[in-house]
Scaffold this motif. Structure first.
Motif, PDB file in Angstrom:
ATOM      1  N   GLU A  76       0.824  -1.210   0.000  1.00 42.51           N
ATOM      2  CA  GLU A  76       0.000   0.000   0.000  1.00 42.51           C
ATOM      3  C   GLU A  76       0.860   1.262   0.000  1.00 42.51           C
ATOM      4  O   GLU A  76       0.470   2.285  -0.575  1.00 42.51           O
ATOM      5  N   GLY A  77       2.038   1.179   0.626  1.00 44.53           N
ATOM      6  CA  GLY A  77       2.965   2.303   0.581  1.00 44.53           C
ATOM      7  C   GLY A  77       3.516   2.532  -0.818  1.00 44.53           C
ATOM      8  O   GLY A  77       3.641   3.677  -1.278  1.00 44.53           O
ATOM      9  N   THR A  93      -8.512   0.948  -3.738  1.00 45.47           N
ATOM     10  CA  THR A  93      -9.337  -0.026  -4.456  1.00 45.47           C
ATOM     11  C   THR A  93     -10.396  -0.671  -3.565  1.00 45.47           C
ATOM     12  O   THR A  93     -11.322  -1.301  -4.060  1.00 45.47           O
ATOM     13  N   GLY A  94     -10.229  -0.529  -2.264  1.00 41.39           N
ATOM     14  CA  GLY A  94     -11.120  -1.216  -1.337  1.00 41.39           C
ATOM     15  C   GLY A  94     -10.604  -2.575  -0.917  1.00 41.39           C
ATOM     16  O   GLY A  94     -11.162  -3.212  -0.022  1.00 41.39           O
ATOM     17  N   SER A 152      -8.364 -12.883  -1.085  1.00 45.44           N
ATOM     18  CA  SER A 152      -9.818 -12.770  -1.226  1.00 45.44           C
ATOM     19  C   SER A 152     -10.479 -14.122  -1.497  1.00 45.44           C
ATOM     20  O   SER A 152     -11.694 -14.253  -1.354  1.00 45.44           O
ATOM     21  N   ALA A 153      -9.694 -15.115  -1.863  1.00 42.04           N
ATOM     22  CA  ALA A 153     -10.247 -16.438  -2.182  1.00 42.04           C
ATOM     23  C   ALA A 153      -9.790 -17.449  -1.135  1.00 42.04           C
ATOM     24  O   ALA A 153     -10.429 -17.636  -0.103  1.00 42.04           O
ATOM     25  N   PRO A 182     -16.940  -9.003  -4.704  1.00 45.42           N
ATOM     26  CA  PRO A 182     -16.829  -9.323  -6.138  1.00 45.42           C
ATOM     27  C   PRO A 182     -16.724  -8.084  -7.020  1.00 45.42           C
ATOM     28  O   PRO A 182     -15.973  -8.078  -8.004  1.00 45.42           O
ATOM     29  N   LEU A 183     -17.432  -7.025  -6.640  1.00 40.15           N
ATOM     30  CA  LEU A 183     -17.366  -5.783  -7.418  1.00 40.15           C
ATOM     31  C   LEU A 183     -16.004  -5.110  -7.265  1.00 40.15           C
ATOM     32  O   LEU A 183     -15.433  -4.591  -8.235  1.00 40.15           O
ATOM     33  N   LEU A 184     -15.465  -5.137  -6.047  1.00 43.59           N
ATOM     34  CA  LEU A 184     -14.132  -4.572  -5.812  1.00 43.59           C
ATOM     35  C   LEU A 184     -13.075  -5.316  -6.630  1.00 43.59           C
ATOM     36  O   LEU A 184     -12.190  -4.705  -7.233  1.00 43.59           O
ATOM     37  N   LEU A 185     -13.192  -6.642  -6.636  1.00 40.04           N
ATOM     38  CA  LEU A 185     -12.243  -7.458  -7.389  1.00 40.04           C
ATOM     39  C   LEU A 185     -12.354  -7.193  -8.888  1.00 40.04           C
ATOM     40  O   LEU A 185     -11.338  -7.104  -9.590  1.00 40.04           O
TER      41      LEU A 185
END
Length: 227
Positions: A76-77, A93-94, A152-153, A182-185
């Motif tokens: 993130e940095g 991005t969330g 995420s999975a 799912p929308l973020l991905l």
């Protein structure tokens, strides 16, 4: 391990999902048969076996969370600093995990657990990512994709099983997202495809070849859960 020693990458036909589909295809083949349908590897280390066979410990899990936080802090940095303009595409991005992990570690501290310092696997991976981001954007994007999408999975599945075994089913903030996941991905997939559109075929292959190294570094951190 060098990129020149990596096994040749079999590039699947381009589908509607763009280059991200190629990244996913290569990553799936590096899972073991116990980890995922479509995996092609035989399980060697304990972390490569089915989660149902794991015997996690609180101490090991804390090491995993601390090292994971260091890696996400680093990612993130890098994205926030955006030394290369394409990295700015992946701000806010969330999918960010750093703040959530900080909350989890504070919760463990409140429960009376000592929070360890980052260990070698996390420190090594964070340093590697910093160096890679400055000189090899295609390889860095490979790690970015695999870290966030794996969490995420399979990462969520691991979190659920570990919580059942040692945390009385408590769901940590690490495994929660604001908004529709799912929308973020999908949004990040589109950004990855957009960034990779400007790459040559050679650069895309170079990105895919980095997948093995991404799995190695992440596997070293994952193994901490079983210490």
């Amino acid at each position: 391990m060098t990129l020149t020693s990596a096994a040749p990458v079999e590039v699947p036909r381009r589908r509607q999902g763009g280059f991200v589909d190629e990244m996913r295809s290569v990553a799936m083949k590096l899972h073991t048969r116990e980890q995922a349908r479509g995996g092609e590897k035989e399980a060697k280390g304990p972390e490569e076996r089915s989660i149902a066979k794991w015997d996690p410990t609180i101490e090991g899990y804390l090491k995993f969370l601390v090292d994971s936080k260091l890696v996400f802090d680093t990612l993130e940095g890098i994205v926030h600093k955006a030394a290369l303009p394409c990295y700015a595409e992946f701000r806010n991005t969330g999918l960010e995990r750093s703040e959530n992990l900080a909350k989890d570690l504070e919760w463990f501290k409140d429960q009376g657990h000592n929070i360890p310092e980052p260990s070698d696997p996390g420190v090594c991976y964070a340093g590697f990512l910093e160096d890679l981001s400055e000189k090899d954007p295609q390889a860095f994007i490979c790690h970015f994709y695999n870290i966030y999408f794996a969490h995420s999975a399979g990462g969520r599945m691991i979190g659920k099983k570990v919580a059942e075994k040692i945390l009385d089913k408590k769901q940590l903030e690490f495994y929660k997202w604001d908004g529709d996941l799912p929308l973020l991905l999908q949004n990040v997939r589109e950004k990855l495809n957009k960034v990779s559109e400007g790459w040559t075929r050679e650069e895309k292959n170079h990105c895919l070849e980095e997948t093995d190294k991404s799995f190695k570094y992440s596997g070293d951190i994952l193994r901490l859960i079983l210490i």
